[in-house]
Design a protein around this motif. Structure first.
Motif, PDB file in Angstrom:
ATOM      1  N   GLY A  61      43.031  24.659  47.291  1.00  0.00           N
ATOM      2  CA  GLY A  61      42.972  26.062  46.887  1.00  0.00           C
ATOM      3  C   GLY A  61      44.143  26.427  46.001  1.00  0.00           C
ATOM      4  O   GLY A  61      43.986  27.062  44.962  1.00  0.00           O
ATOM      5  N   SER A  62      45.339  26.007  46.403  1.00  0.00           N
ATOM      6  CA  SER A  62      46.536  26.260  45.600  1.00  0.00           C
ATOM      7  C   SER A  62      47.524  25.124  45.785  1.00  0.00           C
ATOM      8  O   SER A  62      47.495  24.418  46.789  1.00  0.00           O
ATOM      9  CB  SER A  62      47.194  27.586  46.013  1.00  0.00           C
ATOM     10  OG  SER A  62      47.719  27.499  47.331  1.00  0.00           O
ATOM     11  N   THR A  63      48.393  24.958  44.788  1.00  0.00           N
ATOM     12  CA  THR A  63      49.458  23.965  44.906  1.00  0.00           C
ATOM     13  C   THR A  63      50.684  24.472  44.167  1.00  0.00           C
ATOM     14  O   THR A  63      50.588  25.313  43.271  1.00  0.00           O
ATOM     15  CB  THR A  63      49.030  22.592  44.345  1.00  0.00           C
ATOM     16  OG1 THR A  63      49.954  21.589  44.767  1.00  0.00           O
ATOM     17  CG2 THR A  63      48.973  22.599  42.827  1.00  0.00           C
ATOM     18  N   ALA A  64      51.842  23.977  44.571  1.00  0.00           N
ATOM     19  CA  ALA A  64      53.093  24.336  43.900  1.00  0.00           C
ATOM     20  C   ALA A  64      53.982  23.108  43.843  1.00  0.00           C
ATOM     21  O   ALA A  64      54.069  22.353  44.812  1.00  0.00           O
ATOM     22  CB  ALA A  64      53.796  25.467  44.653  1.00  0.00           C
ATOM     23  N   ASN A  65      54.615  22.900  42.691  1.00  0.00           N
ATOM     24  CA  ASN A  65      55.589  21.818  42.588  1.00  0.00           C
ATOM     25  C   ASN A  65      56.750  22.239  41.722  1.00  0.00           C
ATOM     26  O   ASN A  65      56.760  23.330  41.144  1.00  0.00           O
ATOM     27  CB  ASN A  65      54.945  20.516  42.094  1.00  0.00           C
ATOM     28  CG  ASN A  65      54.677  20.506  40.605  1.00  0.00           C
ATOM     29  OD1 ASN A  65      54.894  21.480  39.894  1.00  0.00           O
ATOM     30  ND2 ASN A  65      54.171  19.392  40.120  1.00  0.00           N
TER      31      ASN A  65
ATOM     32  N   ARG B 183      36.565  38.566  42.348  1.00  0.00           N
ATOM     33  CA  ARG B 183      37.663  39.364  41.809  1.00  0.00           C
ATOM     34  C   ARG B 183      38.863  38.500  41.414  1.00  0.00           C
ATOM     35  O   ARG B 183      39.871  39.008  40.939  1.00  0.00           O
ATOM     36  CB  ARG B 183      38.107  40.418  42.829  1.00  0.00           C
ATOM     37  CG  ARG B 183      37.013  41.407  43.212  1.00  0.00           C
ATOM     38  CD  ARG B 183      37.541  42.469  44.143  1.00  0.00           C
ATOM     39  NE  ARG B 183      38.055  41.892  45.375  1.00  0.00           N
ATOM     40  CZ  ARG B 183      37.302  41.602  46.426  1.00  0.00           C
ATOM     41  NH1 ARG B 183      35.998  41.805  46.378  1.00  0.00           N
ATOM     42  NH2 ARG B 183      37.836  41.096  47.525  1.00  0.00           N
ATOM     43  N   SER B 184      38.768  37.186  41.639  1.00  0.00           N
ATOM     44  CA  SER B 184      39.890  36.296  41.351  1.00  0.00           C
ATOM     45  C   SER B 184      39.506  35.248  40.320  1.00  0.00           C
ATOM     46  O   SER B 184      38.396  34.714  40.326  1.00  0.00           O
ATOM     47  CB  SER B 184      40.349  35.598  42.636  1.00  0.00           C
ATOM     48  OG  SER B 184      41.346  34.637  42.361  1.00  0.00           O
ATOM     49  N   ASN B 185      40.438  34.952  39.419  1.00  0.00           N
ATOM     50  CA  ASN B 185      40.232  33.873  38.454  1.00  0.00           C
ATOM     51  C   ASN B 185      40.687  32.526  38.998  1.00  0.00           C
ATOM     52  O   ASN B 185      40.536  31.500  38.327  1.00  0.00           O
ATOM     53  CB  ASN B 185      41.004  34.178  37.165  1.00  0.00           C
ATOM     54  CG  ASN B 185      40.452  35.359  36.411  1.00  0.00           C
ATOM     55  OD1 ASN B 185      39.240  35.571  36.369  1.00  0.00           O
ATOM     56  ND2 ASN B 185      41.337  36.148  35.809  1.00  0.00           N
ATOM     57  N   ASN B 186      41.256  32.529  40.200  1.00  0.00           N
ATOM     58  CA  ASN B 186      41.834  31.305  40.761  1.00  0.00           C
ATOM     59  C   ASN B 186      40.789  30.481  41.494  1.00  0.00           C
ATOM     60  O   ASN B 186      40.809  30.340  42.719  1.00  0.00           O
ATOM     61  CB  ASN B 186      42.994  31.656  41.700  1.00  0.00           C
ATOM     62  CG  ASN B 186      44.141  32.325  40.972  1.00  0.00           C
ATOM     63  OD1 ASN B 186      44.313  32.147  39.766  1.00  0.00           O
ATOM     64  ND2 ASN B 186      44.920  33.113  41.680  1.00  0.00           N
ATOM     65  N   VAL B 187      39.844  29.957  40.711  1.00  0.00           N
ATOM     66  CA  VAL B 187      38.750  29.147  41.244  1.00  0.00           C
ATOM     67  C   VAL B 187      38.594  27.924  40.347  1.00  0.00           C
ATOM     68  O   VAL B 187      38.602  28.044  39.120  1.00  0.00           O
ATOM     69  CB  VAL B 187      37.424  29.934  41.283  1.00  0.00           C
ATOM     70  CG1 VAL B 187      36.310  29.075  41.870  1.00  0.00           C
ATOM     71  CG2 VAL B 187      37.580  31.228  42.065  1.00  0.00           C
TER      72      VAL B 187
ATOM     73  N   GLY C 264      36.906  23.580  40.125  1.00  0.00           N
ATOM     74  CA  GLY C 264      36.239  22.426  40.709  1.00  0.00           C
ATOM     75  C   GLY C 264      37.212  21.460  41.357  1.00  0.00           C
ATOM     76  O   GLY C 264      36.858  20.725  42.276  1.00  0.00           O
ATOM     77  N   ILE C 265      38.473  21.478  40.898  1.00  0.00           N
ATOM     78  CA  ILE C 265      39.545  20.678  41.497  1.00  0.00           C
ATOM     79  C   ILE C 265      40.579  21.573  42.168  1.00  0.00           C
ATOM     80  O   ILE C 265      40.870  21.430  43.348  1.00  0.00           O
ATOM     81  CB  ILE C 265      40.234  19.795  40.437  1.00  0.00           C
ATOM     82  CG1 ILE C 265      39.238  18.796  39.845  1.00  0.00           C
ATOM     83  CG2 ILE C 265      41.438  19.066  41.052  1.00  0.00           C
ATOM     84  CD1 ILE C 265      38.648  17.804  40.838  1.00  0.00           C
ATOM     85  N   LEU C 266      41.133  22.523  41.429  1.00  0.00           N
ATOM     86  CA  LEU C 266      42.250  23.344  41.914  1.00  0.00           C
ATOM     87  C   LEU C 266      42.033  24.804  41.558  1.00  0.00           C
ATOM     88  O   LEU C 266      41.657  25.130  40.429  1.00  0.00           O
ATOM     89  CB  LEU C 266      43.555  22.831  41.304  1.00  0.00           C
ATOM     90  CG  LEU C 266      44.840  23.591  41.610  1.00  0.00           C
ATOM     91  CD1 LEU C 266      45.180  23.524  43.092  1.00  0.00           C
ATOM     92  CD2 LEU C 266      45.999  23.026  40.769  1.00  0.00           C
ATOM     93  N   GLY C 267      42.307  25.684  42.540  1.00  0.00           N
ATOM     94  CA  GLY C 267      42.165  27.113  42.285  1.00  0.00           C
ATOM     95  C   GLY C 267      43.323  27.687  41.496  1.00  0.00           C
ATOM     96  O   GLY C 267      43.141  28.309  40.455  1.00  0.00           O
ATOM     97  N   SER C 268      44.539  27.487  41.985  1.00  0.00           N
ATOM     98  CA  SER C 268      45.716  28.009  41.299  1.00  0.00           C
ATOM     99  C   SER C 268      46.895  27.078  41.518  1.00  0.00           C
ATOM    100  O   SER C 268      46.927  26.298  42.474  1.00  0.00           O
ATOM    101  CB  SER C 268      46.071  29.413  41.805  1.00  0.00           C
ATOM    102  OG  SER C 268      46.534  29.359  43.153  1.00  0.00           O
ATOM    103  N   GLY C 269      47.876  27.173  40.612  1.00  0.00           N
ATOM    104  CA  GLY C 269      49.038  26.313  40.731  1.00  0.00           C
ATOM    105  C   GLY C 269      50.280  26.939  40.152  1.00  0.00           C
ATOM    106  O   GLY C 269      50.222  27.749  39.220  1.00  0.00           O
TER     107      GLY C 269
ATOM    108  N   GLN D  65      41.231  27.067  37.412  1.00  0.00           N
ATOM    109  CA  GLN D  65      41.238  28.469  36.999  1.00  0.00           C
ATOM    110  C   GLN D  65      40.168  28.759  35.941  1.00  0.00           C
ATOM    111  O   GLN D  65      40.414  29.419  34.940  1.00  0.00           O
ATOM    112  CB  GLN D  65      42.619  28.872  36.489  1.00  0.00           C
ATOM    113  CG  GLN D  65      43.665  28.925  37.597  1.00  0.00           C
ATOM    114  CD  GLN D  65      45.003  29.459  37.127  1.00  0.00           C
ATOM    115  OE1 GLN D  65      45.368  29.322  35.963  1.00  0.00           O
ATOM    116  NE2 GLN D  65      45.763  30.058  38.044  1.00  0.00           N
ATOM    117  N   GLY D  66      38.970  28.241  36.173  1.00  0.00           N
ATOM    118  CA  GLY D  66      37.840  28.543  35.312  1.00  0.00           C
ATOM    119  C   GLY D  66      37.735  27.757  34.030  1.00  0.00           C
ATOM    120  O   GLY D  66      36.875  28.053  33.184  1.00  0.00           O
TER     121      GLY D  66
END
Length: 266
Positions: A108-112, A136-140, A142-147, A171-172
């Protein structure tokens, strides 16, 4: 299946700051609120713990992952990922994050952070499950929603998702060399496995991503060695896999083959 009203739920582990290897989940994971993933709900490690040295790898999920009501990350492998690497994993289950801000086929999300040894990298994974996110969110993806990353090119590397399962890999949108769409034919006939194998270190050149008899692309690090004596020594002997590809021997005088994949036919 797992159906819990809590902050972080996974098919294997809810909250983790340790390496998770060779795990498979086939059960549904459903949370009312928070992070949820097919393998881990949340992977989060402080930089002092050794970011970049902790992994979720060689894992797969086929169960449905759902967050319909509350915030959090929803992913086929990991819901929320921070400073932990996800590598050689795949998801075939549906991911439903209509109540989530961040929804992805793998995470769904990742941070580095480049200052923390590049932890939080999503690499060499694929998703073939349907991904549905919050309208309502662009954070979708096929691999990662947001980063969140100091260097976006080092956050997602060499990942693929099945065409029609989501609008974009991250993110689309698709990112070349990072999160790209592939057709069902490219999956079934081994093209995706070939691409994934470009980043795998395998003994004897024998790769670990293969397509099974059901057309499913799978990863295995289970290998075997085979050695037998040949008389006369110069006899012409060939060993080939089920696709007709020759496997080269590594020991003169004997025929010794290393890195054969467990369960495959030769």
């Amino acid at each position: 299946g797992v159906n819990i009203d809590t902050r972080s739920v996974g098919g294997i582990i809810g909250v983790s700051c340790s390496t998770v290897v060779n795990c498979t989940n086939m059960g549904a994971v459903h949370v009312a609120y928070g992070n949820c993933g097919g393998i881990t709900g949340s992977n989060s490690c402080a930089s002092a713990v050794g970011a970049g040295n902790i992994y979720v790898k060689n894992c797969s999920n086929s169960g449905t992952v759902t967050n319909l009501n509350g915030n959090g990350g929803v992913g086929g492998i990991s819901g929320r990922n921070s400073l932990v690497n996800v590598e050689n994993c795949y998801n075939t289950g549906a991911v439903n994050g209509t109540g989530s801000d961040n929804t992805g086929g793998i995470a769904g999300s990742t941070a580095n952070s480049s200052t923390n040894q590049k932890g939080g990298v999503i690499s060499n994974c694929y998703n073939s499950g349907k991904v549905t996110g919050n309208e309502r969110s662009n954070n979708v993806g096929g691999i990662l929603g947001s980063g969140t990353s100091d260097d976006q090119t080092q956050m997602i590397i060499n990942n693929y998702y099945l065409k029609g399962t989501c609008e974009g890999g991250y993110q689309g949108a698709d990112l070349e060399g990072a999160a790209q769409e592939k057709s069902s034919m490219e999956f079934a006939f081994g093209k995706v496995a070939e691409l994934l194998n470009q980043n795998v270190n395998a003994k004897n050149g024998y790769k670990c991503w293969t397509v099974d008899i059901n057309g499913i692309t799978r990863f295995t690090d289970k290998t075997a060695d085979l050695t037998f004596e040949v008389i006369p020594e110069d006899a012409d002997v060939e060993l080939s896999d089920q696709n007709g590809r020759n496997v080269e021997p590594i020991l003169a005088g004997f025929k010794s083959y290393s890195g054969l994949t467990e369960g495959e036919t030769y």
